[in-house]
Motif scaffolding. Structure first.
Motif, PDB file in Angstrom:
ATOM      1  N   CYS A 116      -2.431   5.088  -3.717  1.00 16.82           N
ATOM      2  CA  CYS A 116      -3.557   5.873  -3.214  1.00 16.82           C
ATOM      3  C   CYS A 116      -3.130   7.327  -3.033  1.00 16.82           C
ATOM      4  O   CYS A 116      -2.062   7.603  -2.464  1.00 16.82           O
ATOM      5  CB  CYS A 116      -4.041   5.290  -1.890  1.00 16.82           C
ATOM      6  SG  CYS A 116      -5.551   6.047  -1.271  1.00 16.82           S
TER       7      CYS A 116
ATOM      8  N   TYR B  53       0.850  -1.193   0.000  1.00 12.58           N
ATOM      9  CA  TYR B  53       0.000   0.000   0.000  1.00 12.58           C
ATOM     10  C   TYR B  53       0.889   1.247   0.000  1.00 12.58           C
ATOM     11  O   TYR B  53       1.727   1.417   0.892  1.00 12.58           O
ATOM     12  CB  TYR B  53      -0.933  -0.004   1.211  1.00 12.58           C
ATOM     13  CG  TYR B  53      -1.933  -1.132   1.152  1.00 12.58           C
ATOM     14  CD1 TYR B  53      -3.149  -0.974   0.499  1.00 12.58           C
ATOM     15  CD2 TYR B  53      -1.654  -2.369   1.744  1.00 12.58           C
ATOM     16  CE1 TYR B  53      -4.064  -2.018   0.423  1.00 12.58           C
ATOM     17  CE2 TYR B  53      -2.566  -3.415   1.678  1.00 12.58           C
ATOM     18  CZ  TYR B  53      -3.771  -3.222   1.011  1.00 12.58           C
ATOM     19  OH  TYR B  53      -4.666  -4.258   0.940  1.00 12.58           O
TER      20      TYR B  53
ATOM     21  N   ALA C 216      -5.234   3.661   3.036  1.00  7.94           N
ATOM     22  CA  ALA C 216      -5.395   2.637   1.999  1.00  7.94           C
ATOM     23  C   ALA C 216      -5.345   1.237   2.592  1.00  7.94           C
ATOM     24  O   ALA C 216      -6.114   0.353   2.196  1.00  7.94           O
ATOM     25  CB  ALA C 216      -4.322   2.807   0.929  1.00  7.94           C
ATOM     26  N   CYS C 217      -4.453   1.032   3.548  1.00 11.97           N
ATOM     27  CA  CYS C 217      -4.308  -0.291   4.158  1.00 11.97           C
ATOM     28  C   CYS C 217      -5.495  -0.623   5.066  1.00 11.97           C
ATOM     29  O   CYS C 217      -6.015  -1.741   5.049  1.00 11.97           O
ATOM     30  CB  CYS C 217      -3.004  -0.337   4.957  1.00 11.97           C
ATOM     31  SG  CYS C 217      -2.651  -1.950   5.678  1.00 11.97           S
TER      32      CYS C 217
ATOM     33  N   TYR D  86      -8.981  -0.875   2.734  1.00 11.22           N
ATOM     34  CA  TYR D  86      -8.817  -1.462   1.398  1.00 11.22           C
ATOM     35  C   TYR D  86     -10.117  -2.076   0.880  1.00 11.22           C
ATOM     36  O   TYR D  86     -10.390  -2.075  -0.322  1.00 11.22           O
ATOM     37  CB  TYR D  86      -7.706  -2.533   1.420  1.00 11.22           C
ATOM     38  CG  TYR D  86      -8.086  -3.794   2.157  1.00 11.22           C
ATOM     39  CD1 TYR D  86      -8.686  -4.863   1.504  1.00 11.22           C
ATOM     40  CD2 TYR D  86      -7.848  -3.911   3.522  1.00 11.22           C
ATOM     41  CE1 TYR D  86      -9.034  -6.018   2.182  1.00 11.22           C
ATOM     42  CE2 TYR D  86      -8.204  -5.054   4.209  1.00 11.22           C
ATOM     43  CZ  TYR D  86      -8.786  -6.102   3.531  1.00 11.22           C
ATOM     44  OH  TYR D  86      -9.147  -7.244   4.203  1.00 11.22           O
TER      45      TYR D  86
END
Length: 331
Positions: free
Chosen positions: A57, A6, A110-111, A114
């Motif tokens: 991202c 990520y 983002a992580c 997700y």
């Protein structure tokens, strides 16, 4: 979709600050094609993974993020452009801010989310051009309105004979802006005419009273030709015309109301479409009059009409047939 790597990117006019969450690595690159290629090589070396297993991202920053998004799409690399407000609200209470910290926070977002992130797919070239032309037309329309109001106010309180140079300048500016707006509208119509899918969609939605050239083209642009939203209710929410409940427990019982988080430009256009439809559509005109006689607030009725127009637009596009005014055939 699950990814192994990520990557959060803070994009500015000149630079990209990149942070890889899994290896806790950060580096700055130029916001140009050479910087994009260097960024990709660096990420591959640091992560030791293929591009298919990475998620890039970054915030949607308009023109500054567009070249990088185009680069990623051309190379078939997964990426997602996220609203800055969505990222900010997901962080909770935070202190401090700089480019490195921002890129780290985007990677963390983002992580963590997700499973909620939708991969971004850029609109077709014709729709992107349509968006640019509509955006410029909107700015010119605002400028035209400003100059027109200023001229009329000056005419009322100063008089044309006292400062003829002032009104000459106003008139020239207004004529120029009107000419440029007409030229942009002509270019917009050409884009619609030259694309079969866009032309068909335009013909369908303009069969609805209240939906003219500018409203129709903005609907096409913001919905990516009606592929971005799965139903009309989601688009109504995006446009800020969907009412939401406001209550808590037994003591808080507020009225249902629209949310301020919205595409204000689309909301404004839908308002104008509703006003036009109330004056030209017999069914909506009768509905407006009836609800008003029942004591319903004027703006609440107009908002209902806005929702009816959006519902009609999505319906005609879905079934691929023009809108039919059944009142014409009523006995």
């Amino acid at each position: 979709m699950t990814f192994k790597i990520y990557i959060g990117i803070d994009i500015s006019k000149l630079t990209l600050d990149v942070f890889i969450k899994e290896v806790q690595a950060h580096k700055k690159f130029k916001n140009d094609v050479s910087g994009f290629n260097s960024l990709l090589k660096w990420v591959k070396i640091q992560s030791k993974e293929s591009c298919e297993s990475m998620l890039f991202c970054f915030e949607h920053t308009g023109l500054y993020s567009l070249p990088f998004a185009q680069f990623l799409e051309e190379n078939s690399i997964p990426f997602s452009m996220i609203s800055a407000l969505e990222i900010k609200r997901s962080l909770g209470i935070t202190r401090g801010k700089n480019d490195i910290v921002d890129s780290r926070r985007i990677a963390d977002f983002a992580c963590r989310f997700y499973d909620r992130i939708t991969l971004t797919k850029l609109p077709a070239k014709e729709i992107a051009n349509l968006q640019s032309l509509l955006s410029l037309r909107g700015r010119l329309s605002v400028a035209l309105g400003g100059f027109t109001v200023s001229r009329n106010e000056s005419l009322k309180f100063i008089g044309k004979n006292s400062t003829p140079e002032l009104f000459s300048s106003y008139d020239k500016m207004i004529i120029t802006l009107k000419s440029e707006i007409k030229a942009l509208e002509k270019a917009i119509i050409e884009i619609i005419k030259n694309n079969e899918e866009l032309r068909r969609t335009y013909e369908l939605i303009t069969s609805i009273k209240g939906v003219g050239l500018i409203v129709a083209c903005n609907l096409i642009a913001y919905t990516n030709n009606f592929t971005r939203f799965s139903n009309w209710r989601k688009f109504a929410c995006y446009s800020g015309i969907a009412p939401f409940e406001y209550q808590s427990g037994t003591s808080v019982r507020g009225k249902s109301q629209v949310n301020s988080l919205a595409n204000k430009q689309m909301k404004k256009l839908l308002h104008l479409a509703a006003i036009c439809a109330i004056h030209t559509d017999t069914e909506l005109q009768e509905y407006y009059t009836r609800r008003q006689s029942e004591g319903k607030p004027k703006m609440a009725i107009i908002n209902i009409v806005r929702n009816k127009i959006v519902a009609r637009v999505f319906a005609v596009v879905k079934r691929d047939t023009p809108f039919v005014d059944l009142r014409k055939y009523a006995a």
